[in-house]
Write a protein that holds these residues in place. Structure first.
Motif, PDB file in Angstrom:
ATOM      1  N   UNK A 121      20.594  -9.052 -11.630  1.00  0.00           N
ATOM      2  CA  UNK A 121      20.660  -9.795 -12.885  1.00  0.00           C
ATOM      3  C   UNK A 121      21.419  -9.008 -13.950  1.00  0.00           C
ATOM      4  N   UNK A 122      22.138  -9.733 -14.717  1.00  0.00           N
ATOM      5  CA  UNK A 122      22.951  -9.110 -15.762  1.00  0.00           C
ATOM      6  C   UNK A 122      22.090  -8.376 -16.797  1.00  0.00           C
ATOM      7  N   UNK A 123      20.930  -8.980 -17.116  1.00  0.00           N
ATOM      8  CA  UNK A 123      20.056  -8.382 -18.123  1.00  0.00           C
ATOM      9  C   UNK A 123      19.502  -7.042 -17.644  1.00  0.00           C
ATOM     10  N   UNK A 124      19.166  -6.979 -16.336  1.00  0.00           N
ATOM     11  CA  UNK A 124      18.718  -5.709 -15.777  1.00  0.00           C
ATOM     12  C   UNK A 124      19.814  -4.660 -15.939  1.00  0.00           C
TER      13      UNK A 124
ATOM     14  N   UNK B  37       0.830  -1.208   0.000  1.00  0.00           N
ATOM     15  CA  UNK B  37       0.000   0.000   0.000  1.00  0.00           C
ATOM     16  C   UNK B  37       0.868   1.263   0.000  1.00  0.00           C
ATOM     17  N   UNK B  38       0.351   2.302  -0.587  1.00  0.00           N
ATOM     18  CA  UNK B  38       1.029   3.596  -0.621  1.00  0.00           C
ATOM     19  C   UNK B  38       2.450   3.512  -1.146  1.00  0.00           C
ATOM     20  N   UNK B  39       2.615   2.723  -2.177  1.00  0.00           N
ATOM     21  CA  UNK B  39       3.932   2.668  -2.803  1.00  0.00           C
ATOM     22  C   UNK B  39       3.757   2.883  -4.305  1.00  0.00           C
ATOM     23  N   UNK B  40       4.834   3.318  -4.925  1.00  0.00           N
ATOM     24  CA  UNK B  40       4.817   3.414  -6.380  1.00  0.00           C
ATOM     25  C   UNK B  40       5.739   2.352  -6.946  1.00  0.00           C
ATOM     26  N   UNK B  41       5.216   1.500  -7.813  1.00  0.00           N
ATOM     27  CA  UNK B  41       6.050   0.499  -8.466  1.00  0.00           C
ATOM     28  C   UNK B  41       6.138   0.826  -9.942  1.00  0.00           C
ATOM     29  N   UNK B  42       7.341   0.918 -10.449  1.00  0.00           N
ATOM     30  CA  UNK B  42       7.518   1.175 -11.875  1.00  0.00           C
ATOM     31  C   UNK B  42       7.775  -0.134 -12.581  1.00  0.00           C
ATOM     32  N   UNK B  43       7.125  -0.318 -13.730  1.00  0.00           N
ATOM     33  CA  UNK B  43       7.400  -1.489 -14.561  1.00  0.00           C
ATOM     34  C   UNK B  43       8.195  -1.012 -15.767  1.00  0.00           C
ATOM     35  N   UNK B  44       9.384  -1.576 -15.929  1.00  0.00           N
ATOM     36  CA  UNK B  44      10.210  -1.166 -17.051  1.00  0.00           C
ATOM     37  C   UNK B  44      10.573  -2.388 -17.898  1.00  0.00           C
ATOM     38  N   UNK B  45      11.091  -2.135 -19.070  1.00  0.00           N
ATOM     39  CA  UNK B  45      11.487  -3.222 -19.950  1.00  0.00           C
ATOM     40  C   UNK B  45      11.321  -2.826 -21.394  1.00  0.00           C
TER      41      UNK B  45
ATOM     42  N   UNK C  54      10.848  -6.229 -16.744  1.00  0.00           N
ATOM     43  CA  UNK C  54      10.272  -7.287 -17.581  1.00  0.00           C
ATOM     44  C   UNK C  54      11.135  -7.487 -18.810  1.00  0.00           C
ATOM     45  N   UNK C  55      11.236  -8.754 -19.192  1.00  0.00           N
ATOM     46  CA  UNK C  55      11.975  -9.034 -20.421  1.00  0.00           C
ATOM     47  C   UNK C  55      11.374 -10.270 -21.081  1.00  0.00           C
ATOM     48  N   UNK C  56      10.915 -10.130 -22.322  1.00  0.00           N
ATOM     49  CA  UNK C  56      10.316 -11.241 -23.080  1.00  0.00           C
ATOM     50  C   UNK C  56       9.246 -11.985 -22.288  1.00  0.00           C
ATOM     51  N   UNK C  57       8.404 -11.241 -21.612  1.00  0.00           N
ATOM     52  CA  UNK C  57       7.280 -11.858 -20.918  1.00  0.00           C
ATOM     53  C   UNK C  57       7.592 -12.374 -19.526  1.00  0.00           C
ATOM     54  N   UNK C  58       8.840 -12.264 -19.101  1.00  0.00           N
ATOM     55  CA  UNK C  58       9.180 -12.714 -17.750  1.00  0.00           C
ATOM     56  C   UNK C  58       9.555 -11.529 -16.875  1.00  0.00           C
ATOM     57  N   UNK C  59       9.293 -11.677 -15.585  1.00  0.00           N
ATOM     58  CA  UNK C  59       9.760 -10.684 -14.622  1.00  0.00           C
ATOM     59  C   UNK C  59      11.167 -11.099 -14.209  1.00  0.00           C
ATOM     60  N   UNK C  60      12.139 -10.324 -14.657  1.00  0.00           N
ATOM     61  CA  UNK C  60      13.529 -10.709 -14.399  1.00  0.00           C
ATOM     62  C   UNK C  60      13.932 -10.342 -12.986  1.00  0.00           C
ATOM     63  N   UNK C  61      13.523  -9.164 -12.576  1.00  0.00           N
ATOM     64  CA  UNK C  61      13.966  -8.695 -11.265  1.00  0.00           C
ATOM     65  C   UNK C  61      12.966  -7.691 -10.717  1.00  0.00           C
ATOM     66  N   UNK C  62      12.759  -7.736  -9.420  1.00  0.00           N
ATOM     67  CA  UNK C  62      11.812  -6.828  -8.778  1.00  0.00           C
ATOM     68  C   UNK C  62      12.371  -6.479  -7.413  1.00  0.00           C
ATOM     69  N   UNK C  63      12.658  -5.200  -7.216  1.00  0.00           N
ATOM     70  CA  UNK C  63      13.314  -4.825  -5.958  1.00  0.00           C
ATOM     71  C   UNK C  63      13.111  -3.347  -5.692  1.00  0.00           C
TER      72      UNK C  63
END
Ligand SMILES: Nc1ncnc2c1ncn2[C@@H]1O[C@H](COP(=O)(O)OP(=O)(O)OP(=O)(O)O)[C@@H](O)[C@H]1O
Ligand SMILES: [Mg+2]
Lengths: 284, 250
Positions: free
Chosen positions: B238-241, B28-36, B218-227
């Motif tokens: 992750x290297x891709x991140x 709650x009360x957080x902002x999550x950015x989705x990138x990729x 996100x990369x190719x439909x997968x969530x690579x990293x979330x932090x």
């Protein structure tokens, strides 16, 4: 001049000439009717009954008859057509069924109007027992314009940006609310235009009313929807081809054509005006 | 506490596997950015949370999506009820061709709330929250179409806030805006997160860095990293991140 410029020039000139010729022909037709017809137009002609074998008097019953047919066919065709259009565009997904219906609607729009006349006679006049009557004629004319109204509605709805639909749905509006409150108000000016243009068509059709409502000579006004009426296009046909005294009734024919053209013209002007006025209100 | 969650989510457009086994939670009360990179499934994922993917034919969802602890895909859940509680702001501003007032009041009206005093109050408070009130308070009757792009987008945010959403979904809300309008929208998001849980898709990494608490890559439909965003940007696991953030692909 280079070759490219020359071909540009030739193409452009020929387009201009062709357009001018087309517009010219239209003006000649209009001018012909107006010159011949305008001299016949008088208050008596508009408000009087035909007299002396339709060589004298007026065409009031035909004007009233056409008015009844316009009104009757629209009361029937507008709700049905608009609702079908909404259903097809907003509810049917783009599958073979939708494409099939689209295909049939398009075909229906191309069926000659005399076929509608025969069908109307079989169904409304005989089977349903309405007899030659305003209601049978209106239904037949309504059927004839139905494809046009459905198509117009569909096109009008298609031109509404999808982002408005998603925006509304994302706010928790139901599909019906979205259609009623967002989609229809935007599409409405274009739908109205289609309606009015089809009125123009209805007022000019002869074949569909031939066996369903039109009276050869009926010098009084209708009292109920089960009455027969005279109608402008059929009256014109009668005057031009089978009057008792065709030479004498010729001016009457031009006068009738003039009135018919004025009605169609007024309808088109009204359509334009409404589209602009309503469009402005929606954009606000 | 968890406001929203996706658990082992797989999503298919026909045969195309667009989201691959994604699990993600939102506080709650957080902002999550989705990138990729483009086409990696960010918008698809975002739309899961208000069931907008259902508008597209021939799709399939596996897994669990919950908001406030409730599976929003349960049989007994009405889709329009869900959408009332979850606001969405789109990439292209999409105000209705109605007045400013009616745009903001729309969500209430479709809920059957038509009382003038309530509408007046909500329209004002929503426009204030969306930092648009000062600019439009004197002509609420004006058409929303006459506003600038940036104002339109803030109007769309106000419209989404008017129904008191629990969760706010934003799909590149600033990408069609000029820098000044973008800055305004970013400030706004910063303000809003005090009250709302926000998930925002963005292609602008600086923007993600500025406004978000958490970032998911996100990369190719997968969530690579979330932090935590800081961690993601300074020290990705992750290297891709790493490659994406430093601009080596995308
Ligand atoms: N309606 C659809 N039908 C079929 N496939 C789709 C549809 N929408 C998206 N896809 C596919 O799903 C994948 C993910 O799309 P999505 O729009 O979620 O990507 P995105 O990460 O938001 O991209 P972008 O950054 O360009 O907006 C893409 O490969 C796309 O081609
Ligand atoms: Mg996207």
């Amino acid at each position: 001049m280079t070759r490219k410029q020359l071909s540009q020039y030739i193409a452009f000139s020929s387009f201009t000439i062709i357009s001018l010729v087309v517009v010219g022909i239209l003006f000649v037709i209009l001018g012909f009717i107006i010159v011949r017809g305008a001299s016949v137009i008088s208050w008596e002609f508009i408000t009087g009954m035909p007299e002396e074998g339709m060589t004298k008097g007026g065409i009031l019953p035909a004007i009233v008859g056409t008015g009844c047919l316009i009104l009757g066919s629209m009361i029937f065709a507008f709700p049905v057509g608009v609702l079908s259009g909404i259903y097809m565009n907003e509810y049917l997904s783009d599958n073979w069924f939708r494409r099939f219906i689209d295909f049939m609607t398009n075909n229906l729009a191309g069926v000659p109007s005399i076929v509608f006349g025969l069908f109307g006679m079989a169904l409304f006049v005989n089977y349903l027992g309405f007899g030659d009557s305003i209601i049978a004629g209106s239904m037949t004319l309504g059927l004839l314009t139905l494809p046009v109204i459905i198509r117009t509605t569909e096109e009008a709805l298609k031109s509404v940006d999808d982002s408005l639909r998603t925006g509304s749905l994302a706010l928790g509006a139901t599909k019906l609310q979205t259609i009623r409150k967002v989609v229809l108000p935007v599409a409405f000016p274009n739908i109205i235009t289609g309606l009015i243009l089809s009125i123009g068509r209805v007022s000019g059709e002869t074949a569909p009313i031939l066996f369903t409502v039109a009276a050869y000579f009926l010098p009084n006004l209708p009292h109920s929807i089960y009455d027969q009426v005279m109608a402008l296009p059929y009256h014109l046909y009668v005057l031009a081809t089978s009057g008792t005294n065709m030479e004498e009734s010729r001016p009457m024919a031009y006068g009738t054509a003039f009135v018919l053209i004025v009605i169609v013209l007024l309808m088109n002007l009204l359509a334009n005006f409404l589209r602009k006025a309503l469009g402005k209100r929606v954009k606000m | 506490m968890i406001q929203a969650e996706a658990k082992n989510v797989n999503f298919y457009y026909g045969d195309f596997h667009a989201l691959k086994d994604i699990s993600m939670t939102f506080e709650p009360s957080s902002v999550t950015a989705l990138i990729g990179p483009s086409g990696c499934g960010k918008s698809t994922f975002l739309r899961l949370f208000n069931r907008m993917n259902e508008l597209i034919g021939n799709t399939r969802l596996e897994g669990l999506v919950t908001v406030d602890g409730k599976n929003i895909y349960d049989k007994d859940v009405q889709v329009d009820e869900i959408r009332k509680r979850i606001g969405m702001v789109f990439q292209k501003p999409n105000p209705f061709p109605k007045s400013i007032f009616e745009n903001v009041a729309y969500g209430l009206r479709v809920n059957g709330i038509n009382k003038k005093s309530i509408l007046d109050e909500v329209v004002e408070s929503s426009l204030k929250k969306a930092a648009l009130w000062e600019e439009v308070k004197d002509n609420l009757k004006k058409s929303a179409m006459a506003l600038s792009g940036g104002q339109q987008q803030r109007l769309c945010i106000a419209r989404a806030l008017a129904v008191e959403p629990h969760l706010l979904l934003m799909d590149e809300p600033a990408s069609a805006l000029d820098p000044i309008s973008t800055a305004k929208v970013e400030d706004l998001i910063f303000e809003l997160k005090k009250q709302y849980t926000i998930i925002i898709v963005t292609h602008n990494l600086q923007q993600a860095g500025r406004i978000s608490d958490y970032t998911g890559f996100f990369y190719l439909g997968s969530l690579i990293e979330h932090d935590k965003t800081q961690k993601m940007f300074l020290n990705p696991a992750d290297e891709r991140t790493q490659s994406y953030i430093t601009g080596r692909f995308g």
